[in-house]
Design a protein around this motif. Sequence first.
Motif, PDB file in Angstrom:
ATOM      1  N   GLU A   1      89.228  55.667 -18.299  1.00 17.01           N
ATOM      2  CA  GLU A   1      89.078  56.521 -17.305  1.00 17.01           C
ATOM      3  C   GLU A   1      90.153  56.811 -16.311  1.00 17.01           C
ATOM      4  O   GLU A   1      90.534  57.767 -16.109  1.00 17.01           O
ATOM      5  CB  GLU A   1      87.801  55.852 -16.472  1.00 17.01           C
ATOM      6  CG  GLU A   1      87.672  56.743 -14.982  1.00 17.01           C
ATOM      7  CD  GLU A   1      86.579  56.034 -14.235  1.00 17.01           C
ATOM      8  OE1 GLU A   1      86.465  56.484 -13.035  1.00 17.01           O
ATOM      9  OE2 GLU A   1      85.774  55.228 -14.615  1.00 17.01           O
ATOM     10  N   ARG A   2      90.906  55.473 -16.028  1.00 18.78           N
ATOM     11  CA  ARG A   2      92.229  55.578 -15.272  1.00 18.78           C
ATOM     12  C   ARG A   2      93.212  56.351 -16.199  1.00 18.78           C
ATOM     13  O   ARG A   2      94.039  57.062 -15.443  1.00 18.78           O
ATOM     14  CB  ARG A   2      92.479  54.185 -15.046  1.00 18.78           C
ATOM     15  CG  ARG A   2      91.720  53.147 -14.319  1.00 18.78           C
ATOM     16  CD  ARG A   2      91.502  53.468 -12.860  1.00 18.78           C
ATOM     17  NE  ARG A   2      91.005  52.458 -12.166  1.00 18.78           N
ATOM     18  CZ  ARG A   2      89.755  52.584 -11.933  1.00 18.78           C
ATOM     19  NH1 ARG A   2      89.018  53.721 -12.261  1.00 18.78           N
ATOM     20  NH2 ARG A   2      89.237  51.666 -11.005  1.00 18.78           N
TER      21      ARG A   2
ATOM     22  N   ALA B   1      92.760  59.997 -15.716  1.00 20.29           N
ATOM     23  CA  ALA B   1      92.759  60.660 -14.499  1.00 20.29           C
ATOM     24  C   ALA B   1      94.491  60.680 -14.313  1.00 20.29           C
ATOM     25  O   ALA B   1      94.851  61.719 -13.505  1.00 20.29           O
ATOM     26  CB  ALA B   1      92.320  59.589 -13.396  1.00 20.29           C
ATOM     27  N   GLN B   2      95.024  59.687 -14.782  1.00 15.96           N
ATOM     28  CA  GLN B   2      96.603  60.039 -14.942  1.00 15.96           C
ATOM     29  C   GLN B   2      97.014  61.214 -15.485  1.00 15.96           C
ATOM     30  O   GLN B   2      97.968  62.006 -15.042  1.00 15.96           O
ATOM     31  CB  GLN B   2      97.153  58.615 -15.255  1.00 15.96           C
ATOM     32  CG  GLN B   2      97.032  57.473 -14.283  1.00 15.96           C
ATOM     33  CD  GLN B   2      97.699  56.199 -15.173  1.00 15.96           C
ATOM     34  OE1 GLN B   2      97.415  55.950 -16.448  1.00 15.96           O
ATOM     35  NE2 GLN B   2      98.216  55.180 -14.353  1.00 15.96           N
ATOM     36  N   ARG B   3      96.717  61.249 -16.658  1.00  9.53           N
ATOM     37  CA  ARG B   3      96.863  62.511 -17.535  1.00  9.53           C
ATOM     38  C   ARG B   3      96.453  63.907 -16.744  1.00  9.53           C
ATOM     39  O   ARG B   3      97.351  64.927 -16.390  1.00  9.53           O
ATOM     40  CB  ARG B   3      96.246  62.541 -18.785  1.00  9.53           C
ATOM     41  CG  ARG B   3      96.558  63.803 -19.812  1.00  9.53           C
ATOM     42  CD  ARG B   3      95.567  64.340 -20.796  1.00  9.53           C
ATOM     43  NE  ARG B   3      94.396  64.555 -19.962  1.00  9.53           N
ATOM     44  CZ  ARG B   3      94.122  65.903 -19.230  1.00  9.53           C
ATOM     45  NH1 ARG B   3      95.350  66.619 -19.225  1.00  9.53           N
ATOM     46  NH2 ARG B   3      93.135  66.219 -18.682  1.00  9.53           N
ATOM     47  N   GLY B   4      95.423  63.799 -16.260  1.00  9.35           N
ATOM     48  CA  GLY B   4      95.065  64.827 -15.270  1.00  9.35           C
ATOM     49  C   GLY B   4      95.818  65.326 -13.909  1.00  9.35           C
ATOM     50  O   GLY B   4      95.971  66.334 -13.733  1.00  9.35           O
TER      51      GLY B   4
ATOM     52  N   ALA C   1      95.989  56.817 -10.413  1.00  8.50           N
ATOM     53  CA  ALA C   1      96.369  58.115 -10.345  1.00  8.50           C
ATOM     54  C   ALA C   1      97.187  58.595  -9.020  1.00  8.50           C
ATOM     55  O   ALA C   1      96.876  59.560  -8.567  1.00  8.50           O
ATOM     56  CB  ALA C   1      95.337  58.939 -10.743  1.00  8.50           C
ATOM     57  N   ASP C   2      98.033  57.590  -8.554  1.00  6.44           N
ATOM     58  CA  ASP C   2      98.278  57.769  -7.223  1.00  6.44           C
ATOM     59  C   ASP C   2      99.193  59.086  -7.130  1.00  6.44           C
ATOM     60  O   ASP C   2     100.118  59.676  -8.225  1.00  6.44           O
ATOM     61  CB  ASP C   2      99.393  56.805  -6.842  1.00  6.44           C
ATOM     62  CG  ASP C   2     100.152  56.950  -5.449  1.00  6.44           C
ATOM     63  OD1 ASP C   2      99.740  56.594  -4.735  1.00  6.44           O
ATOM     64  OD2 ASP C   2     101.515  57.410  -5.580  1.00  6.44           O
TER      65      ASP C   2
END
Length: 311
Positions: free
Chosen positions: A59-60, A63-66, A289-290
């Motif tokens: 999931e993390r 989210a980073q890719r997105g 995903a900062d």
Amino acid sequence: MSGQGALGVLVMAYGTPKDPGEIAGYYTHIRRGRPPTDEELAELTARYEAIGGVSPLAERTEAQRGAIAAALEARSGRAVPTALGQKHAPPYVEDGVRALATSGATRVVGLVLAPHYSRASVGAYHERAGAAARSAGVEYLPIDSWHLLPALVDFLAEAILDARRGLPARHKVLFSAHSLPERALAGDPYPEQLYETASAVAARVGLLPWPDWALCWQSAGRTPERWRGPDLSEVIRELGATGRAEGVLVCPQGFTADHLEVLYDLDIEARRVAENAGLAFARTRSVNADPAVMDGLAELALARAGCGGKV
């Protein structure tokens, strides 16, 4: 991209099983096709159970890719195809390259979600992605490291300042990263880059070398060969035994997302070691995903492609 071919960005990560039924296959893939023993599988499964059954890494990572994709679009003014490619779980690195080639990309920037370069880790990702790109007839542009990305240094500094507030005044900051076998580190930039990141962050926070902070290693493999140290747990025990600190703050600078090596190796195992040593324990938050860090990575990808912010 105008005059240079369409751009795509391959975001690469380690991968993780998405449910308990995938753990055996995942572990076998890590072991290069050698199934784990029943004892080894049971131990790994127990670690996942201790953090809730599965790791949140899948999931993390998505989210980073997105977030990187959104930042690429915001910076370039149009959607830039991005794909995820993982080392040990689908979609694999090769799947990501093929997806970008199918989307029309003729130039692919490879970005590994690990800031520090080593031939054994980041280098292996690029080897696989580069071979897949050649097979697909697309140009491959690797980003080797981003260990001094300003947004990363800013994030880690702020994370330390936040996490240390609840610790005793006499505490030590331990910057940690995944250990590697000594044979893999001969002439490798990995240790030096880790020291450079830690030094930059420590300077930003106002920490002095050794009295205030140190570089440690964690999660070493269980093989007969020598792995790089000092091991984090050994340093924590020594701090407790010598009375040089009343608390420890671990900053896992080598990892960019919550996963097993953070949630179990640090939050459970290292915390237990610290408590047994009579030390207060804290850990800095993960990048995940900062927005600022993901935007910095998008900027880096565009610069690597020579886009100057425009696609």
